[in-house]
Enzyme design. Structure first.
Site, PDB file in Angstrom:
ATOM      1  N   HIS A  76       5.174  -1.350   2.154  1.00 47.08           N
ATOM      2  CA  HIS A  76       4.391  -0.297   1.005  1.00 47.08           C
ATOM      3  C   HIS A  76       4.978  -0.837  -0.789  1.00 47.08           C
ATOM      4  O   HIS A  76       5.810  -0.081  -0.752  1.00 47.08           O
ATOM      5  CB  HIS A  76       4.803   1.183   1.890  1.00 47.08           C
ATOM      6  CG  HIS A  76       3.781   1.462   2.720  1.00 47.08           C
ATOM      7  ND1 HIS A  76       3.098   2.742   2.726  1.00 47.08           N
ATOM      8  CD2 HIS A  76       3.061   0.897   3.586  1.00 47.08           C
ATOM      9  CE1 HIS A  76       2.818   3.175   3.833  1.00 47.08           C
ATOM     10  NE2 HIS A  76       2.562   1.542   3.969  1.00 47.08           N
ATOM     11  N   CYS A  77       5.744  -2.338  -0.671  1.00 47.74           N
ATOM     12  CA  CYS A  77       5.888  -2.628  -2.238  1.00 47.74           C
ATOM     13  C   CYS A  77       5.048  -1.428  -2.634  1.00 47.74           C
ATOM     14  O   CYS A  77       4.172  -2.918  -2.784  1.00 47.74           O
ATOM     15  CB  CYS A  77       6.413  -3.401  -1.785  1.00 47.74           C
ATOM     16  SG  CYS A  77       7.309  -4.136  -3.775  1.00 47.74           S
ATOM     17  N   HIS A  95       0.870  -2.456   6.009  1.00 51.49           N
ATOM     18  CA  HIS A  95      -0.350  -2.653   5.098  1.00 51.49           C
ATOM     19  C   HIS A  95      -0.972  -0.860   6.100  1.00 51.49           C
ATOM     20  O   HIS A  95      -1.250  -1.244   6.976  1.00 51.49           O
ATOM     21  CB  HIS A  95      -1.314  -3.522   4.574  1.00 51.49           C
ATOM     22  CG  HIS A  95      -2.842  -2.452   3.726  1.00 51.49           C
ATOM     23  ND1 HIS A  95      -2.284  -1.829   2.498  1.00 51.49           N
ATOM     24  CD2 HIS A  95      -3.924  -2.679   3.806  1.00 51.49           C
ATOM     25  CE1 HIS A  95      -2.943  -1.583   2.278  1.00 51.49           C
ATOM     26  NE2 HIS A  95      -4.467  -2.128   3.076  1.00 51.49           N
ATOM     27  N   TRP A 105      -5.475   0.004  -2.461  1.00 55.03           N
ATOM     28  CA  TRP A 105      -4.649   1.186  -2.886  1.00 55.03           C
ATOM     29  C   TRP A 105      -5.247   3.179  -2.733  1.00 55.03           C
ATOM     30  O   TRP A 105      -6.772   2.854  -2.194  1.00 55.03           O
ATOM     31  CB  TRP A 105      -5.342   2.227  -4.150  1.00 55.03           C
ATOM     32  CG  TRP A 105      -3.899   0.899  -5.362  1.00 55.03           C
ATOM     33  CD1 TRP A 105      -4.082   0.235  -5.884  1.00 55.03           C
ATOM     34  CD2 TRP A 105      -2.043   1.690  -5.372  1.00 55.03           C
ATOM     35  NE1 TRP A 105      -3.195  -0.152  -6.370  1.00 55.03           N
ATOM     36  CE2 TRP A 105      -1.625   0.744  -6.611  1.00 55.03           C
ATOM     37  CE3 TRP A 105      -1.697   2.586  -4.877  1.00 55.03           C
ATOM     38  CZ2 TRP A 105      -0.734   0.418  -6.864  1.00 55.03           C
ATOM     39  CZ3 TRP A 105      -0.370   2.877  -5.526  1.00 55.03           C
ATOM     40  CH2 TRP A 105       0.111   1.561  -6.142  1.00 55.03           C
ATOM     41  N   GLN A 108      -7.162   5.477   3.194  1.00 59.17           N
ATOM     42  CA  GLN A 108      -7.906   6.671   4.517  1.00 59.17           C
ATOM     43  C   GLN A 108      -9.017   7.766   2.946  1.00 59.17           C
ATOM     44  O   GLN A 108      -9.865   7.891   2.886  1.00 59.17           O
ATOM     45  CB  GLN A 108      -7.303   6.894   4.168  1.00 59.17           C
ATOM     46  CG  GLN A 108      -5.715   8.395   3.917  1.00 59.17           C
ATOM     47  CD  GLN A 108      -5.446   7.815   2.877  1.00 59.17           C
ATOM     48  OE1 GLN A 108      -4.306   6.876   3.661  1.00 59.17           O
ATOM     49  NE2 GLN A 108      -3.979   8.683   2.185  1.00 59.17           N
ATOM     50  N   ASP A 126      -0.710 -13.346   1.147  1.00 61.54           N
ATOM     51  CA  ASP A 126      -1.486 -14.988   0.152  1.00 61.54           C
ATOM     52  C   ASP A 126      -1.241 -13.930  -1.390  1.00 61.54           C
ATOM     53  O   ASP A 126      -0.705 -13.259  -1.298  1.00 61.54           O
ATOM     54  CB  ASP A 126      -2.529 -15.546   0.941  1.00 61.54           C
ATOM     55  CG  ASP A 126      -4.027 -14.273   0.158  1.00 61.54           C
ATOM     56  OD1 ASP A 126      -3.943 -13.523   0.015  1.00 61.54           O
ATOM     57  OD2 ASP A 126      -4.626 -14.947   1.321  1.00 61.54           O
ATOM     58  N   ASP A 130      -3.628  -7.479   0.064  1.00 57.26           N
ATOM     59  CA  ASP A 130      -3.494  -6.914   0.587  1.00 57.26           C
ATOM     60  C   ASP A 130      -4.914  -8.195   2.173  1.00 57.26           C
ATOM     61  O   ASP A 130      -6.199  -7.518   2.729  1.00 57.26           O
ATOM     62  CB  ASP A 130      -4.881  -5.747   0.918  1.00 57.26           C
ATOM     63  CG  ASP A 130      -3.593  -4.822   1.019  1.00 57.26           C
ATOM     64  OD1 ASP A 130      -2.544  -5.083   0.150  1.00 57.26           O
ATOM     65  OD2 ASP A 130      -4.224  -3.801   0.104  1.00 57.26           O
ATOM     66  N   ASN A 223      -5.113  16.320  -6.978  1.00 60.84           N
ATOM     67  CA  ASN A 223      -5.723  15.306  -7.362  1.00 60.84           C
ATOM     68  C   ASN A 223      -7.411  15.732  -8.345  1.00 60.84           C
ATOM     69  O   ASN A 223      -7.584  14.597  -9.296  1.00 60.84           O
ATOM     70  CB  ASN A 223      -5.835  14.450  -5.855  1.00 60.84           C
ATOM     71  CG  ASN A 223      -5.093  13.850  -5.116  1.00 60.84           C
ATOM     72  OD1 ASN A 223      -4.125  13.481  -6.188  1.00 60.84           O
ATOM     73  ND2 ASN A 223      -5.157  13.155  -4.468  1.00 60.84           N
TER      74      ASN A 223
HETATM   75  O1  0FX Z   1       3.326   3.956  -0.160  1.00 62.02           O
HETATM   76  P1  0FX Z   1       2.117   4.394  -0.581  1.00 62.02           P
HETATM   77  O2  0FX Z   1       1.771   5.073   1.291  1.00 62.02           O
HETATM   78  O3  0FX Z   1       1.210   3.302   0.107  1.00 62.02           O
HETATM   79  C1  0FX Z   1      -0.103   2.701  -1.773  1.00 62.02           C
HETATM   80  C2  0FX Z   1      -0.743   2.052  -1.031  1.00 62.02           C
HETATM   81  O4  0FX Z   1      -1.871   2.745  -0.363  1.00 62.02           O
HETATM   82  C3  0FX Z   1      -0.703   1.071  -0.413  1.00 62.02           C
HETATM   83  O5  0FX Z   1      -1.669  -0.189  -0.181  1.00 62.02           O
HETATM   84  C4  0FX Z   1       0.249  -0.638  -1.210  1.00 62.02           C
HETATM   85  N1  0FX Z   1       1.103  -1.104  -0.695  1.00 62.02           N
HETATM   86  C5  0FX Z   1       0.880   0.802  -1.316  1.00 62.02           C
HETATM   87  C6  0FX Z   1       1.960  -0.008  -2.217  1.00 62.02           C
HETATM   88  O6  0FX Z   1       1.112   1.894  -1.868  1.00 62.02           O
HETATM   89  O7  0FX Z   1       1.896   5.565  -1.581  1.00 62.02           O
HETATM   90  P2  0FX Z   1       2.487   6.840  -1.847  1.00 62.02           P
HETATM   91  O8  0FX Z   1       3.319   6.996  -1.242  1.00 62.02           O
HETATM   92  O9  0FX Z   1       2.595   6.821  -3.062  1.00 62.02           O
HETATM   93  O10 0FX Z   1       1.252   7.641  -1.336  1.00 62.02           O
HETATM   94  C7  0FX Z   1       0.666   8.062  -0.659  1.00 62.02           C
HETATM   95  C8  0FX Z   1      -0.119   8.546   0.121  1.00 62.02           C
HETATM   96  O11 0FX Z   1      -0.559   9.813  -0.897  1.00 62.02           O
HETATM   97  C9  0FX Z   1      -1.813   8.060  -0.282  1.00 62.02           C
HETATM   98  O12 0FX Z   1      -1.973   7.478   0.799  1.00 62.02           O
HETATM   99  C10 0FX Z   1      -1.940   8.775  -1.269  1.00 62.02           C
HETATM  100  C11 0FX Z   1      -1.587  10.273  -1.572  1.00 62.02           C
HETATM  101  N2  0FX Z   1      -1.334  10.705  -2.998  1.00 62.02           N
HETATM  102  C12 0FX Z   1      -0.481   9.739  -3.787  1.00 62.02           C
HETATM  103  C13 0FX Z   1      -0.387  10.146  -5.158  1.00 62.02           C
HETATM  104  C14 0FX Z   1       0.390   9.144  -5.611  1.00 62.02           C
HETATM  105  C15 0FX Z   1      -1.764  11.223  -3.757  1.00 62.02           C
HETATM  106  O13 0FX Z   1      -2.956  12.128  -3.176  1.00 62.02           O
HETATM  107  N3  0FX Z   1      -1.802  11.239  -4.427  1.00 62.02           N
HETATM  108  C16 0FX Z   1      -0.809  10.630  -5.545  1.00 62.02           C
HETATM  109  O14 0FX Z   1      -0.795  11.053  -6.899  1.00 62.02           O
END
Ligand code: 0FX
Length: 245
Positions: A76-77, A95, A105, A108, A126, A130, A223
């Site tokens: 999750h970078c 991923h 992004w 789910q 690549d 994703d 959101n």
């Molecule tokens: O680290 P991560 O779980 O994953 C995201 C992308 O989904 C992924 O495809 C990508 N490779 C990675 C780098 O970033 O994201 P997160 O920790 O920022 O968010 C986790 C979940 O939180 C997200 O699936 C949906 C939810 N979320 C996040 C943010 C920032 C929201 O509902 N609203 C938001 O504003």
């Protein structure tokens, strides 16, 4: 000894990865270095795990990664790895989506809306996002009462299962990645932001509208919203509760 770099902006998964790395004694055959991306706005938890910053847009940081590591994991970078890095070092993405469905992004969120499968994927990287040959996948079920957060927790659980099972075979080179055939679909952060701006005149079934709102309900995140007459955002999230019997 192999030198492995883990680049992550998700401290929960990094902590899990690190504990598996040690408990499965991988640290006897490989060295691990941990980094977070330089665009991470709150790296304190990653710093607490001993990680330091890397900027995948900075040529000298990319050269450092190319010269010093045999294998690089993206956990999750938030930054995209440049094409010359993924073409010269084996880079592996862990991923939170079931490739090739809803690549990009917040997979789910889109799966709740479009009904495509959700889950976790470990794949070779690549130059596309994703995308790339798949080592392992695990699908998760989406129930009608699930919000984005509920599905996300299942996906994180699935990612941890995959890490536990496949870390050694991947690092030792015993697991071969299978080419992913269909291209699937990709969603950007802009697609997510567009969903958040609710169209109050949208016509559709109540099912579609509930699906949209539960897809945008994720704990405390603000959101989905609509605009008040005064032009202020009014945020919306739903609570769904399945009966026990
Ligand atoms: O680290 P991560 O779980 O994953 C995201 C992308 O989904 C992924 O495809 C990508 N490779 C990675 C780098 O970033 O994201 P997160 O920790 O920022 O968010 C986790 C979940 O939180 C997200 O699936 C949906 C939810 N979320 C996040 C943010 C920032 C929201 O509902 N609203 C938001 O504003």
């Amino acid at each position: 000894m192999k030198n492995i770099l883990i680049v992550s902006d998700n401290h929960r998964l990094t902590e899990y990865f690190r504990s598996e790395f040690e408990s499965q004694n991988i640290n006897h055959v490989a060295n691990a270095a941990y980094k977070y991306s330089s665009i991470n706005k709150d790296p304190s938890a990653m710093k607490g795990l001993g990680a330091t910053a890397i900027d995948m847009k900075n040529p000298s940081d990319v050269a450092y990664a190319k010269e010093n590591f045999d294998l690089i994991f993206s956990l999750h970078c938030k930054q995209i790895f440049p094409a010359d890095l993924v073409s010269s070092v084996t880079c592996i993405n862990i991923h939170p989506g079931l490739n090739p469905h809803n690549r990009g992004w917040y997979p789910q969120v889109f799966s709740i809306i479009n009904g495509m499968p959700a889950g976790a994927t470990i794949h070779l990287m690549d130059e596309h996002i994703d995308h790339g040959a798949i080592f392992a996948q695990e699908r998760v079920n989406i129930s009608q009462a699930d919000t984005s957060l509920d599905v996300y927790e299942k996906v994180i659980f699935a990612e941890k299962k995959l890490i536990k099972k496949y870390l050694i075979p991947i690092i030792s080179g015993d697991l071969t990645a299978q080419r992913a055939l269909p291209e699937g679909n990709y969603n950007s952060i802009k697609d997510f932001k567009n969903l958040c701006s609710l169209n109050m005149d949208s016509i559709g079934s109540l099912r579609e509208h509930i699906n949209l709102l539960r897809a945008l309900s994720h704990g405390e995140f603000k959101n989905a919203y609509f605009l008040s007459e005064a032009g202020k955002k009014i945020f919306v999230r739903v609570v769904l509760e399945e009966s026990s019997s």
